[in-house]
Write a protein that holds these residues in place. Sequence first.
Motif, PDB file in Angstrom:
ATOM      1  N   LEU A 139       0.826  -1.192  -0.071  1.00 13.38           N
ATOM      2  CA  LEU A 139       0.316  -0.083  -0.298  1.00 13.38           C
ATOM      3  C   LEU A 139       1.059   1.035   0.103  1.00 13.38           C
ATOM      4  O   LEU A 139       0.901   1.884  -0.719  1.00 13.38           O
ATOM      5  CB  LEU A 139      -1.155   0.151   1.185  1.00 13.38           C
ATOM      6  N   SER A 140       1.945   0.804   0.598  1.00 13.83           N
ATOM      7  CA  SER A 140       3.268   2.318   0.695  1.00 13.83           C
ATOM      8  C   SER A 140       3.447   2.678  -0.465  1.00 13.83           C
ATOM      9  O   SER A 140       3.851   3.641  -0.982  1.00 13.83           O
ATOM     10  CB  SER A 140       4.624   1.725   1.829  1.00 13.83           C
ATOM     11  N   THR A 141       4.355   1.739  -1.003  1.00 11.83           N
ATOM     12  CA  THR A 141       5.044   1.830  -2.566  1.00 11.83           C
ATOM     13  C   THR A 141       3.852   1.996  -3.583  1.00 11.83           C
ATOM     14  O   THR A 141       4.339   2.472  -4.426  1.00 11.83           O
ATOM     15  CB  THR A 141       5.248  -0.075  -2.790  1.00 11.83           C
ATOM     16  N   ASN A 142       2.338   1.319  -3.396  1.00  9.46           N
ATOM     17  CA  ASN A 142       1.191   1.907  -4.401  1.00  9.46           C
ATOM     18  C   ASN A 142       0.861   3.359  -4.748  1.00  9.46           C
ATOM     19  O   ASN A 142       0.401   4.142  -5.534  1.00  9.46           O
ATOM     20  CB  ASN A 142       0.889   0.453  -5.292  1.00  9.46           C
ATOM     21  N   PHE A 143       0.557   3.289  -3.618  1.00 10.95           N
ATOM     22  CA  PHE A 143      -0.553   4.731  -3.246  1.00 10.95           C
ATOM     23  C   PHE A 143      -0.317   5.826  -2.361  1.00 10.95           C
ATOM     24  O   PHE A 143      -0.618   6.701  -1.835  1.00 10.95           O
ATOM     25  CB  PHE A 143      -1.853   3.690  -2.814  1.00 10.95           C
ATOM     26  N   TRP A 144       1.298   6.139  -2.642  1.00  6.85           N
ATOM     27  CA  TRP A 144       1.436   7.055  -1.418  1.00  6.85           C
ATOM     28  C   TRP A 144       0.950   8.731  -1.935  1.00  6.85           C
ATOM     29  O   TRP A 144       1.199   9.706  -1.177  1.00  6.85           O
ATOM     30  CB  TRP A 144       2.915   6.786  -1.478  1.00  6.85           C
ATOM     31  N   ALA A 145       0.524   8.321  -3.395  1.00  5.61           N
ATOM     32  CA  ALA A 145       0.694  10.220  -4.326  1.00  5.61           C
ATOM     33  C   ALA A 145      -0.500   9.678  -3.347  1.00  5.61           C
ATOM     34  O   ALA A 145      -1.150  10.856  -3.775  1.00  5.61           O
ATOM     35  CB  ALA A 145       0.820   9.150  -5.585  1.00  5.61           C
ATOM     36  N   ALA A 146      -1.354   9.470  -4.069  1.00  2.70           N
ATOM     37  CA  ALA A 146      -3.122   8.687  -3.919  1.00  2.70           C
ATOM     38  C   ALA A 146      -3.432   9.485  -2.125  1.00  2.70           C
ATOM     39  O   ALA A 146      -4.653   9.602  -2.138  1.00  2.70           O
ATOM     40  CB  ALA A 146      -3.553   7.606  -3.904  1.00  2.70           C
ATOM     41  N   MET A 147      -2.772   9.432  -1.145  1.00  5.23           N
ATOM     42  CA  MET A 147      -3.118   9.787   0.036  1.00  5.23           C
ATOM     43  C   MET A 147      -2.541  11.197   0.294  1.00  5.23           C
ATOM     44  O   MET A 147      -2.767  11.178   1.876  1.00  5.23           O
ATOM     45  CB  MET A 147      -2.209   8.578   1.431  1.00  5.23           C
ATOM     46  N   VAL A 148      -1.598  11.796  -0.865  1.00  2.39           N
ATOM     47  CA  VAL A 148      -1.556  13.447  -0.073  1.00  2.39           C
ATOM     48  C   VAL A 148      -2.604  14.003  -0.531  1.00  2.39           C
ATOM     49  O   VAL A 148      -3.217  13.662  -1.568  1.00  2.39           O
ATOM     50  CB  VAL A 148       0.148  13.235  -1.314  1.00  2.39           C
ATOM     51  N   GLY A 149      -2.745  14.959  -0.119  1.00  3.79           N
ATOM     52  CA  GLY A 149      -3.993  15.991  -0.660  1.00  3.79           C
ATOM     53  C   GLY A 149      -3.143  17.588  -0.055  1.00  3.79           C
ATOM     54  O   GLY A 149      -2.211  17.919  -0.295  1.00  3.79           O
ATOM     55  N   GLY A 150      -3.993  18.549  -1.107  1.00  2.00           N
ATOM     56  CA  GLY A 150      -3.584  19.985  -1.013  1.00  2.00           C
ATOM     57  C   GLY A 150      -4.800  20.879  -1.198  1.00  2.00           C
ATOM     58  O   GLY A 150      -5.926  20.176  -1.132  1.00  2.00           O
ATOM     59  N   ARG A 151      -4.379  21.949  -1.333  1.00  2.00           N
ATOM     60  CA  ARG A 151      -4.936  22.608  -1.749  1.00  2.00           C
ATOM     61  C   ARG A 151      -5.794  22.661  -3.345  1.00  2.00           C
ATOM     62  O   ARG A 151      -7.283  23.256  -3.429  1.00  2.00           O
ATOM     63  CB  ARG A 151      -4.412  24.589  -1.415  1.00  2.00           C
ATOM     64  N   ARG A 152      -5.218  22.458  -3.919  1.00  2.00           N
ATOM     65  CA  ARG A 152      -6.317  22.417  -5.178  1.00  2.00           C
ATOM     66  C   ARG A 152      -6.856  21.097  -5.288  1.00  2.00           C
ATOM     67  O   ARG A 152      -7.712  20.833  -6.224  1.00  2.00           O
ATOM     68  CB  ARG A 152      -4.715  22.372  -5.600  1.00  2.00           C
ATOM     69  N   ALA A 153      -6.746  19.624  -4.780  1.00  2.00           N
ATOM     70  CA  ALA A 153      -7.002  18.704  -4.932  1.00  2.00           C
ATOM     71  C   ALA A 153      -6.985  18.008  -3.131  1.00  2.00           C
ATOM     72  O   ALA A 153      -5.829  18.059  -2.616  1.00  2.00           O
ATOM     73  CB  ALA A 153      -6.261  17.457  -5.566  1.00  2.00           C
ATOM     74  N   ASP A 154      -7.978  17.042  -3.057  1.00  2.00           N
ATOM     75  CA  ASP A 154      -7.912  16.738  -1.398  1.00  2.00           C
ATOM     76  C   ASP A 154      -7.476  14.949  -1.652  1.00  2.00           C
ATOM     77  O   ASP A 154      -6.724  14.874  -2.943  1.00  2.00           O
ATOM     78  CB  ASP A 154      -9.161  15.877  -1.520  1.00  2.00           C
ATOM     79  N   ALA A 155      -6.791  14.265  -0.847  1.00  2.00           N
ATOM     80  CA  ALA A 155      -6.705  13.148  -0.732  1.00  2.00           C
ATOM     81  C   ALA A 155      -7.352  12.287  -1.609  1.00  2.00           C
ATOM     82  O   ALA A 155      -8.487  12.570  -1.461  1.00  2.00           O
ATOM     83  CB  ALA A 155      -5.744  12.393   0.319  1.00  2.00           C
ATOM     84  N   LYS A 156      -7.548  10.869  -2.751  1.00  2.00           N
ATOM     85  CA  LYS A 156      -8.022  10.013  -2.760  1.00  2.00           C
ATOM     86  C   LYS A 156      -8.649   8.748  -2.414  1.00  2.00           C
ATOM     87  O   LYS A 156      -9.488   8.758  -2.077  1.00  2.00           O
ATOM     88  CB  LYS A 156      -7.411   9.935  -4.417  1.00  2.00           C
ATOM     89  N   VAL A 157      -7.483   8.574  -1.026  1.00  2.00           N
ATOM     90  CA  VAL A 157      -7.449   7.342   0.166  1.00  2.00           C
ATOM     91  C   VAL A 157      -7.131   7.691   1.288  1.00  2.00           C
ATOM     92  O   VAL A 157      -5.476   8.180   0.685  1.00  2.00           O
ATOM     93  CB  VAL A 157      -7.274   5.745  -0.875  1.00  2.00           C
TER      94      VAL A 157
END
Length: 685
Positions: free
Chosen positions: A333-351
Motif C-alpha cells: 500500500l505504501s509503495t503503490n498509493f503514497w501519492a493518492a494519500m497526499v492532499g493539498g489546496r487544489r485537490a484532496d487525498a483520494k484514499v
Amino acid sequence: MLGLRGLSQKDLADTVGVTPAAVNGWVNGRATPRSEKMLAIADALGVTGLDALHHRVPASAPDELKWIFRAAPADGGREGGGVAGFAFSASLDVLAREATQNSIDERLPDGPPVHSAYTLHELSGLHLRDFLDAVGWATVEEHIVSAADPAQKVGRVLRDGLELLHREERLVLLRVDDYHANGLTGPEFGDGRFARVVRRTLDSGKAGGQGGSYGLGKAALWAASRFGLVLVNSTLSTPEEGRSEHRISGRLELPWHRHEGSEYAGPAWFGVPDAERSQTARSWWGDDKTAARLYLTREEDAPGTSLLIVGAYDGSGRAEGLEGMYERLVDSLSTNFWAAMVGGRRADAKVRCSVAAYRNGTSVLPRTYIDPHEVEPARARAVQAFLDGETVEEVTDRKQVLQTEVLLELRARKDGTPAVGEGSHRAVLLIASADDQEPDPDHLTLMRSSRMVVKSKRVGELPLGHRAFQAVLLAGNATLDGTPEAAAAEQMLRASEPPDHNDWVGTEDLTATYERGARQKILEFKQGAEQKVRELLRPQQGEEEEDAGPVVLTELLRLGAPKVAGPRKIQAFPTVKSVEGDLDGTGAWDLIVTVRIPQQRKPTDALVIQPVPRFWFGSGPGAAVSWKEIIPLDRCELTPLGNLVCDPHATQVRFRAITDVTSHPVVGAMSRVSVDIRRAQEVVV
C-alpha cells in the motif's frame, strides 16, 4: 416480493380479500393499500409490517442460506478455473494494488477520501469451527475435494489448502473494506455494480478515465484465496429493494468437477435460493449477528463494501504467517498509493490506507494508518507542492520542487472522435531533491488520474556526481488542468496499460482503439520524460553548486573512465537492441527484432542464434512461448531447425517473428512480450 414467496397476484388477492385488480395497482404503484390491508399483506408474505410499509425485501434467516453450484454446460465444455485469475499472480502485492485501485474508482463524488482498510483474522479452535459452520463449510469442502485434481494448477492449490487446514487447524481471513464508496449497488441479475463483481467475469463497466479497463481487478481477490472463496457485505449508497445495509453474498470459484454423480461448471454462490430462477442463489439482507459470525462486520456506517478472502495467502511465498502478511500489505500500500494519500489546496487525498491483524478476536498488530510523507518523503513532498500550487520553474533552495512539462502527442481514435486542441497533452514533471537516507533515489514515477503508481524506474545515463532526486510524472487528469487534451491523454494512457496497470506500452486495446503510431507515441512520451530529467540535472556551463563539498571530492565525482591504453571490453553474447511490433488480428504478437552481434570473432565462425519469445503477466517470471513463423530481414538466414545464422561480418541482424497463439498462456492483450537471444547448438555448413 411475490416471486420470492412463490405467490401470484391472484393468490395475494384471495388471501387479503381484495380483487386481483387492486393487487395489480399496488404492485405497479398506481394505488397504496390502506393500513389494515398493509398488515394483512405483511402477514400473507410472512414479513414485518415495517418491511411491507417500506416495500422492502425482508432479512433472511441463516437457515435459508445455501450454496448453489452452476451445472456443467450441456456441450461438455470444461474450465480448469477462472480464466481471469490466471492474469495475476496470487500475491498480496497484486491484491492490495487491484483492490485499492477499485476502491478509489468507487469513491463517492465530492466525498471525503475513501478509507481502504485491510484486516487480517487468524482463526483456530472454537472461533474456526463457528466460522466454518456459518459459511456452510461442509458443502464447500465436499466440492473442493472433488475439484482438487492434482493434474491441474488450481487443483493443486486447492489440495494444498485443504491439507494445511486439516494439519494446522487454523485459517487466515483477510477482509478488505472500503468506506465512503458506492457499495455494490444495482439489481440482482441486471446491470450494476453488484452483478459486475459477484456474477460476471471480464466486465469492467467503469466510466471513462477510471482505473481499470479489463474487468480483471476483482479476480485478484479470488486468486488470493487458497479455496477461491470470497464473501461480500455491502452498505449501499443507493438503496436496492428498499434496503441499504448488510447486502451479503458469497462466490466460490472452482474448476469443473464431478460430485455425487453430477457435473458442475465450477462457480457457486452463497445466498437464498431464487424462486424465479432455478438453481440460482440471490444475495440476502442479513443482520448484525450473522455478519459478525462471518467476520463481515463493518466498522463504520459510511457506504462501501467489505470483501472477505477465505484462506488468504501470499502465493508468491514472500509473506508467511500473520505478521509477515501484515508487513507485506503495509509495504504494498505504501509503495503503490503514497501519492493518492497526499492532499493539498487544489485537490484532496483520494484514499486513506490502514492495516490491522487479529488472532481469535484479540489484536495482534494494531491498525496502522500509512503516512505518505513518512514512507516516501521526497516524492510526497513533490506531489504536495503541486497540489498546493507551490512548485517553481527554477530551483534556488533544496526544499523547492521543480515543475516542468513533457508532451504526449495524441493520436486520433478509430471511432472517428475528432482530434482535440493542438493534438498534444502537457503532462506535469516534478523533480524534488532526495535526502541521503532515501532508499531508492534517482527514480521516475509514472501515474495518471487515480495517482496510483503505474511504474517507477531508475533513470539511467545521469551526470556523474549529480545530487540524488525523485521525479514524478503526472499525466492525463492527474495534471488537474481539466482540458480536453488531458481527458484524451487519460483515455489513451489507460488503453496502453496491460491488465496489471503497471506500465504504458502497446496493448491490443491501444491498437484497436487508436490510429497507427499510438504505441510509438507512448514510448516517445516515456523516453521524453527521462530525457527531460537528464537535461535538468546536467550542470550548465560555468555553473557550480555552493555546497558542492571539498574540491578534491568534487573532482573525484567528476572523473570518468581513465584514459589509458588497455584491452577493450568485448561484447561476448548477442543482445537484443530493439523489439517493435503489435498484436495482429489473430491475437499473435507480430514483431520486428534487431539483435546486436558480438565483435572480435573470426569471420569464418558461423554464429547461430535462437530467439525465444517470453510472455510477462502478473508479477511472476515470464513464460516462454513458441513462434509460428520467423522471417529473416537483414544479414541473417533461417536454418533447417528454425534458428538464425548470422552474416559473419554483420554488427547487427534483423528478423520478423510471429508468436503461435496456441502456445499463449493468456491472451496476448493480457501480457507484455520480450525476446531472449540464445546461442543455438546447431552446426551450419
